[in-house]
Structure formats: C-alpha cells, structure tokens
Write a protein that holds these residues in place. Structure first.
Motif, short mmCIF file in Angstrom:
data_model
loop_
_atom_site.label_atom_id
_atom_site.label_comp_id
_atom_site.label_asym_id
_atom_site.label_seq_id
_atom_site.Cartn_x
_atom_site.Cartn_y
_atom_site.Cartn_z
N PHE A 61 -7.04 16.62 -8.91
CA PHE A 61 -6.02 17.50 -9.51
C PHE A 61 -5.58 18.49 -8.44
O PHE A 61 -6.31 19.42 -8.10
CB PHE A 61 -6.59 18.22 -10.72
N ALA A 62 -4.39 18.29 -7.90
CA ALA A 62 -3.98 19.08 -6.74
C ALA A 62 -2.47 19.13 -6.62
O ALA A 62 -1.73 18.50 -7.40
CB ALA A 62 -4.57 18.45 -5.47
N ALA A 63 -2.01 19.90 -5.65
CA ALA A 63 -0.57 20.07 -5.43
C ALA A 63 0.10 18.73 -5.18
O ALA A 63 -0.38 17.91 -4.39
CB ALA A 63 -0.34 21.00 -4.24
N SER A 64 1.21 18.50 -5.87
CA SER A 64 1.93 17.24 -5.72
C SER A 64 3.43 17.44 -5.55
O SER A 64 4.17 16.48 -5.39
CB SER A 64 1.69 16.35 -6.94
N GLY A 65 3.89 18.69 -5.59
CA GLY A 65 5.31 18.95 -5.45
C GLY A 65 5.59 20.43 -5.62
O GLY A 65 4.67 21.24 -5.78
N VAL A 66 6.87 20.78 -5.60
CA VAL A 66 7.26 22.18 -5.72
C VAL A 66 8.43 22.31 -6.69
O VAL A 66 9.13 21.34 -6.98
CB VAL A 66 7.67 22.78 -4.35
N VAL A 67 8.62 23.53 -7.18
CA VAL A 67 9.77 23.88 -8.01
C VAL A 67 10.60 24.88 -7.22
O VAL A 67 10.10 25.93 -6.80
CB VAL A 67 9.34 24.52 -9.34
N ARG A 68 11.85 24.53 -6.98
CA ARG A 68 12.74 25.43 -6.24
C ARG A 68 13.57 26.26 -7.22
O ARG A 68 13.58 26.01 -8.42
CB ARG A 68 13.64 24.63 -5.31
N GLY A 69 14.26 27.26 -6.68
CA GLY A 69 15.09 28.11 -7.53
C GLY A 69 14.66 29.56 -7.53
O GLY A 69 14.98 30.31 -8.47
N LEU A 70 13.93 30.00 -6.50
CA LEU A 70 13.53 31.41 -6.40
C LEU A 70 14.79 32.28 -6.42
O LEU A 70 15.73 32.03 -5.65
CB LEU A 70 12.74 31.64 -5.11
N GLU A 111 14.94 28.17 -2.26
CA GLU A 111 13.58 28.57 -1.91
C GLU A 111 12.60 28.21 -3.03
O GLU A 111 12.95 28.18 -4.22
CB GLU A 111 13.52 30.08 -1.63
N VAL A 112 11.34 27.95 -2.64
CA VAL A 112 10.31 27.53 -3.60
C VAL A 112 9.82 28.71 -4.44
O VAL A 112 9.50 29.77 -3.90
CB VAL A 112 9.13 26.87 -2.87
N LYS A 113 9.76 28.50 -5.76
CA LYS A 113 9.23 29.55 -6.63
C LYS A 113 7.89 29.19 -7.26
O LYS A 113 7.19 30.06 -7.77
CB LYS A 113 10.24 29.90 -7.72
N ALA A 114 7.53 27.89 -7.24
CA ALA A 114 6.26 27.49 -7.84
C ALA A 114 5.79 26.17 -7.25
O ALA A 114 6.59 25.39 -6.72
CB ALA A 114 6.40 27.37 -9.35
N ASP A 115 4.48 25.94 -7.35
CA ASP A 115 3.88 24.68 -6.93
C ASP A 115 3.47 23.88 -8.17
O ASP A 115 3.01 24.45 -9.16
CB ASP A 115 2.64 24.93 -6.06
N ILE A 116 3.61 22.56 -8.08
CA ILE A 116 3.21 21.69 -9.16
C ILE A 116 1.87 21.06 -8.83
O ILE A 116 1.70 20.47 -7.76
CB ILE A 116 4.25 20.58 -9.41
N GLN A 117 0.92 21.20 -9.72
CA GLN A 117 -0.37 20.53 -9.60
C GLN A 117 -0.42 19.41 -10.63
O GLN A 117 -0.12 19.63 -11.81
CB GLN A 117 -1.52 21.51 -9.79
N ARG A 118 -0.83 18.21 -10.20
CA ARG A 118 -0.78 17.04 -11.07
C ARG A 118 -2.07 16.24 -10.98
O ARG A 118 -2.69 16.17 -9.93
CB ARG A 118 0.41 16.17 -10.69
N ARG A 125 4.39 31.11 -7.26
CA ARG A 125 4.00 31.71 -5.99
C ARG A 125 4.10 33.23 -6.08
O ARG A 125 4.78 33.79 -6.96
CB ARG A 125 4.88 31.19 -4.85
N GLU A 126 3.46 33.92 -5.14
CA GLU A 126 3.42 35.38 -5.20
C GLU A 126 4.79 36.00 -4.98
O GLU A 126 5.14 37.00 -5.60
CB GLU A 126 2.43 35.92 -4.15
#
Length: 286
Positions: free
Chosen positions: A232-241, A252-259, A271-272
């Motif tokens: 269970f680990a990072a597999s992608g990102v969510v953009r739209g910061l 820009e990346v606003k979150a990481d997806i763990q799958r 993300r912070e």
C-alpha cells in the motif's frame, strides 16, 4: 535494521526468485533479506542478455518495466517459486536540466500467491558517458573522468555502432591494449570508449540499485488498511493546487494517491503546501 520490521513482513521465510547474471543479488539480498526476513534466491540459468544489452548488439524489447517483468517471470519459472524479483536500469539525461547523465533503477516484485505486483524506483547521477578518441592521452583522460578502473569500460573501433567491441575492461593494461586494437582496426584511427553500465561493472549504479531496494522494502512493509495486503503505497498524484493570488487551480500537485495493489483501495493524502506560486498559474502568469 530493527527485527520488529522483519517480523511485521508478509515475507518472513519466503523464497524469492531473482534472475540476474550481473551481480545484483548482493545489494538486493543485503537489503531485502534484512528488511523483509525473506530469502532471495539467485537464479542464473538464463542469459539475461537475450532480453537486451547495454552494448546495443541486442535491443531491449518493450519498456523498462516490461523487461523487468519478463526477467521476474523467467526467474520464477526456473526456480519453481511463486514470488519473483527483477531489476532493470535505464540511462539518459536528467529529466530536469537535461544536462547531467541520469540513472533510473526499477525493481518489480511479483507475488502470485496474493496476485500483486509492486514496483519501486530510485534515480540519481551516474558516470554514463562516451567519447571518440584518437590517441592514448585522450583515452586516459576519459577513463579517469569515468572513475576507471573501479568503473569498467567498453572500447570499439571507430564509432558506437561497430559490431566488434571489448567490454569488462577493468585494468589499465587491458585498456591500453583495447585502445591500441581499436585504433589499429579503425580506418580513421579512432576508438569509441564508453562506460560499462552492467551492474557488477559500475559501483555507482549498484548504489542506486540498493536505494531502489530500500524503497521496495518500505512499500512491502506498508499494509492496505482494508485487505492488509503489502504494497500500500504512493501510486499517483492529484494536481490542482490553488494559486496563492487568484485561487484558481494550477498544474501543481496538491495530494498524493496511495493505492493497494490487491484490492485497489486508495486514499488521497494532501501535501503540506496549500497554495501554488502565482508564477505557476496560467491565469496570473499566462
């Protein structure tokens, strides 16, 4: 590494097939046997050069991941095991400046018991380089810059596509003989020298393989909160910061997806950083 990490692993005592003929079993077993309490079993009953060579006489079929998958599956079949591991490297300019040489190491872990595949990577600088030389002095300067003799070299007559070459050169007398041979074999009295990027021949690459193994161990020690499968680990990102000035979404990346690789359960981890610089906003900085 604390024993508690190994005890929490799904792979305590499990045998894992590793097909390699270039010495990768040393860093991979050092890391994974310790972190996962598994047993990496070296498989060498197949010539992996048939899947592609760094000397370009046999082209790699498919992508870096596809080549690693093929190695893992062949190793599993030869060893009669349900878990397999394979490594594949790639080289080129770094993806940021496109100036320095770059090495991307990829590991794939296939577990047919659980029906999962886990991929981990590590990247960094490398000594990947080549040069056409006309005399020994030029060859010597290239060799020193490439970290020779700890890092091995390959020599060809004339140009990079010459079908004849000498590889695995690891001593100064060997190099001198190879350069003399290449110059004498070339109508233009030139020798093409390049770094030998096979793992056992390149300590810098071995360091990146070890780093990839650490990344793989971290993934395999992370369990899915739903089905408890490892990986269970990072597999992608969510953009739209959002932009700091206008608030509109940016690239820009606003979150990481763990799958989870088994049940596909996934979560989004913010993300912070809460806002993107206006310099990255298409509205504020078109």
């Amino acid at each position: 590494m604390p024993l508690s990490n190994a005890i929490e692993s799904d792979y305590c005592g499990q045998r894992v097939a590793l097909l390699t003929q270039h010495g990768k079993q040393t860093p991979l077993a050092d890391v994974l046997n310790s972190r996962l309490a598994c047993q990496i079993e070296h498989v060498d009953g197949y010539d992996t050069d048939r899947l592609g060579t760094f000397t370009r006489d046999i082209a790699r079929a498919g992508s870096q991941l596809e080549a690693a998958r093929s190695k893992a599956r062949i190793g599993m079949e030869l060893a009669g095991l349900t878990i397999g591991l394979a490594s594949e490297g790639a080289f080129g300019p770094d993806p940021v400046t496109f100036m320095l040489p770059h090495n991307l190491e990829l590991l794939v872990w296939i577990d047919d018991r659980l029906g999962i595949e886990v991929v981990a990577t590590a990247s960094g600088v490398t000594n990947f380089a080549h040069q056409t030389v006309s005399n020994w002095e030029q060859a010597e300067l290239f060799a020193l810059a490439a970290g020779f003799p700890e890092h091995y070299l390959i020599v060809r007559p004339g140009h990079q596509d010459h079908p004849k070459f000498r590889k695995g050169i690891s001593a100064w007398d060997q190099l001198a003989q190879a350069v003399d041979w290449a110059l004498a074999s070339s109508p233009k009295r030139q020798a093409f020298i390049e770094t030998d990027m096979r793992a056992f021949a390149n300590p810098t690459r071995m360091q990146n393989i070890r780093r990839a193994a650490e990344a793989l161990a971290e993934k395999l020690l992370s369990r899915c909160p739903v089905c408890t499968a490892p990986g269970f680990a990072a597999s992608g990102v969510v953009r739209g910061l959002p932009c700091e000035d206008c608030g509109q979404a940016t690239a820009e990346v606003k979150a990481d997806i763990q799958r989870c690789p088994r049940c596909d359960h996934q979560i989004s981890v913010a993300r912070e950083r809460q806002f993107a610089s206006a310099g990255h906003c298409n509205y504020c900085n078109p």
